[in-house]
Every structure is written in structure tokens, then in C-alpha cells.
Scaffold this motif. Sequence first.
Motif, PDB file in Angstrom:
ATOM      1  N   GLY A 151       0.446  -1.250  -0.499  1.00  0.00           N
ATOM      2  CA  GLY A 151       0.216   0.268  -0.306  1.00  0.00           C
ATOM      3  C   GLY A 151       0.974   1.104  -0.111  1.00  0.00           C
ATOM      4  N   GLU A 152       2.012   1.036   0.462  1.00  0.00           N
ATOM      5  CA  GLU A 152       2.684   2.550   0.029  1.00  0.00           C
ATOM      6  C   GLU A 152       3.433   3.055  -1.309  1.00  0.00           C
ATOM      7  N   ASN A 153       3.479   4.118  -1.602  1.00  0.00           N
ATOM      8  CA  ASN A 153       3.526   4.863  -2.731  1.00  0.00           C
ATOM      9  C   ASN A 153       5.063   3.719  -3.393  1.00  0.00           C
ATOM     10  N   VAL A 154       4.967   3.487  -4.618  1.00  0.00           N
ATOM     11  CA  VAL A 154       6.122   3.377  -5.180  1.00  0.00           C
ATOM     12  C   VAL A 154       7.031   4.558  -5.765  1.00  0.00           C
ATOM     13  N   ASN A 155       8.055   4.687  -5.159  1.00  0.00           N
ATOM     14  CA  ASN A 155       8.765   5.959  -5.215  1.00  0.00           C
ATOM     15  C   ASN A 155      10.355   5.702  -5.148  1.00  0.00           C
ATOM     16  N   THR A 156      10.782   3.858  -5.241  1.00  0.00           N
ATOM     17  CA  THR A 156      12.177   3.992  -4.794  1.00  0.00           C
ATOM     18  C   THR A 156      12.772   2.858  -5.395  1.00  0.00           C
ATOM     19  N   ILE A 157      13.807   3.217  -5.877  1.00  0.00           N
ATOM     20  CA  ILE A 157      14.948   1.667  -6.693  1.00  0.00           C
ATOM     21  C   ILE A 157      14.753   1.410  -5.846  1.00  0.00           C
ATOM     22  N   TRP A 158      14.899  -0.493  -5.289  1.00  0.00           N
ATOM     23  CA  TRP A 158      15.991  -1.320  -4.082  1.00  0.00           C
ATOM     24  C   TRP A 158      17.045  -1.830  -4.464  1.00  0.00           C
ATOM     25  N   ILE A 159      18.285  -1.324  -4.689  1.00  0.00           N
ATOM     26  CA  ILE A 159      19.261  -2.073  -4.717  1.00  0.00           C
ATOM     27  C   ILE A 159      20.217  -2.349  -3.913  1.00  0.00           C
ATOM     28  N   ILE A 160      19.734  -4.288  -3.964  1.00  0.00           N
ATOM     29  CA  ILE A 160      20.861  -5.680  -2.888  1.00  0.00           C
ATOM     30  C   ILE A 160      21.492  -5.524  -3.061  1.00  0.00           C
ATOM     31  N   ARG A 161      22.175  -4.349  -2.242  1.00  0.00           N
ATOM     32  CA  ARG A 161      24.095  -5.001  -2.511  1.00  0.00           C
ATOM     33  C   ARG A 161      24.606  -6.797  -1.799  1.00  0.00           C
ATOM     34  N   LYS A 162      23.798  -6.995  -0.447  1.00  0.00           N
ATOM     35  CA  LYS A 162      23.958  -8.020   0.206  1.00  0.00           C
ATOM     36  C   LYS A 162      22.822  -8.393   1.398  1.00  0.00           C
ATOM     37  N   GLY A 163      22.568  -9.505   0.872  1.00  0.00           N
ATOM     38  CA  GLY A 163      21.502 -10.212   1.991  1.00  0.00           C
ATOM     39  C   GLY A 163      20.210 -10.546   1.124  1.00  0.00           C
ATOM     40  N   THR A 164      18.680 -10.584   1.449  1.00  0.00           N
ATOM     41  CA  THR A 164      18.234 -11.872   0.728  1.00  0.00           C
ATOM     42  C   THR A 164      16.517 -11.379   1.157  1.00  0.00           C
ATOM     43  N   VAL A 165      15.671 -10.891   0.515  1.00  0.00           N
ATOM     44  CA  VAL A 165      14.872 -10.380   0.226  1.00  0.00           C
ATOM     45  C   VAL A 165      13.423 -10.868  -0.419  1.00  0.00           C
ATOM     46  N   LYS A 166      12.014 -10.951   0.784  1.00  0.00           N
ATOM     47  CA  LYS A 166      10.712 -11.341   0.555  1.00  0.00           C
ATOM     48  C   LYS A 166       9.938 -10.741  -0.416  1.00  0.00           C
ATOM     49  N   LEU A 167       8.768 -11.050  -1.202  1.00  0.00           N
ATOM     50  CA  LEU A 167       8.176 -10.253  -1.360  1.00  0.00           C
ATOM     51  C   LEU A 167       7.271 -10.707  -0.689  1.00  0.00           C
TER      52      LEU A 167
END
Length: 245
Positions: free
Chosen positions: A53-69
Motif C-alpha cells: 500500500g505504500e507509494n512506489v517511488n524508490t528503486i531498491w538495490i540489494i547489495r547483500k542479503g535476501t529480501v522476500k516480497l
Amino acid sequence: MVIREKHNACEECGFCTSSIPLLDGIPQEERREMLKSSPHLDMSEGDFLFYEGENVNTIWIIRKGTVKLTRSDIDGREQIVGIFSDSEAIWEGIFLKESVYPYSAVCMTDVSVCAVSMENFSRVLSDPRTARSIITLLSQKLHDANTRNILLATKSPAAKIAGLLVYHKERSRETHIALKLQDIAASLNLRPETVSRKLREFEKSGLITRAGKGKIDILDFEGLHGVYEAGRNEPSVGGEQNPKD
């Protein structure tokens, strides 16, 4: 809104300027200038990069680690719609007007990211090399979505799990596949006990070994791929299967 306390300017980030496919088409000096005003964030396991629900205004570049949607279904069960790790970027919806996230992003491990604002990124979009890079990545995103749909449509739980492990191994630069049992279950709409049983079967067959909590090593890639291919078109027996079996 997500509170992000640990951050600093990403001024000397050689990693970001050399290893991210999204930035491949941008001349190096322009990349550096763009990233000078982009925060570098250090997040802990369980932290949120953003909420549904947050506004999309950022590109998230993952330098290290793991993220789940992730998002919840109508019964409150977690559904994982994507997993991102080193050198990948989360940027879906960034070019759509008034776009909001249809899911939340949760750190599966400690994570370092660079947060590039759409305003900063827009300044370099006129370069044809950048446009070609984005088209290539959009094609990859479509391929990934098709792969996920094929996995979800597969009837055999063993084939689903084998296919997911193969998919992540092909994308990963790491020795281990960092996936917890619950994450595999949520990704494939299976029961955790089903996933646990099938992983034990894979271990007994010499296809994989579990290197610790949430870490899997593939010992026989071709064999695991064979399990996926053999079960992908397997017809259901006796009617429709329970999707959670």
C-alpha cells in the motif's frame, strides 16, 4: 511508513556502480553521481523495506542479503510472490503513475541496500543504453513470472519443490540456497510438513543436503532438474489435488 534508522550516503559504493544489471546501461560517472545522493541502508532480519500500500517511488538495490516480497491471502496465510538477493533490484511499478506496492518487502537475512529515488534515476533515462538495459530486465521479469506460474500449476509437490530449488540455484552466486522451510511452503502454496517430507526424500536420494537452518546445498543439479521435468506435466489422479497437499 517504514522507519529506517541506519543509513549513510552511498558516495563510494564501487559495488553499486559495477555489479547491478539495472545500471549496466548507465555510464560509470553518471552512476556515481546518481548514487551520491542515494541512502545506503543496513537492515536487520525481519525488517521491512516497505509495506503493502505504500507509494512506489524508490528503486531498491540489494547489495547483500535476501529480501522476500510477501502478502497475505484472504485467510491470513502468507504468500511469497518473489525473493531477491545480491545484485538484484526491486523496482516494479516505478514507472507507473501513482503506483503503490501490492506486497510488502521483508528482510530474510541482514540486508544492505541502496535506495535510489525515481527523481535521481529519471535524470539518466534519456541514454539509449539505459533504455536497452531496462528492456532486457523487463524481459527477464516476464520470464521469471512465467516460471513462477509454471511452478504453481505443477501438480506434483516434489516437482514444485525441485523446480523452485533449481530456479534459485540458477540465479544465485552463493554456495547455499537460503530458503527456510516456511518460505518454500509459502512460495508454492504447500503445507510446511509436505515440504519437510519431500526435502528429506531429496536428501536420502543424494540430491541435496541441508547445511543448516534455512540453507540448502544442491548435490545433484541434473538429478533435481530431472525430478522437476518428470513431474511438471504429471496429471492429477482422482480429480483435483488439494493445493496445500
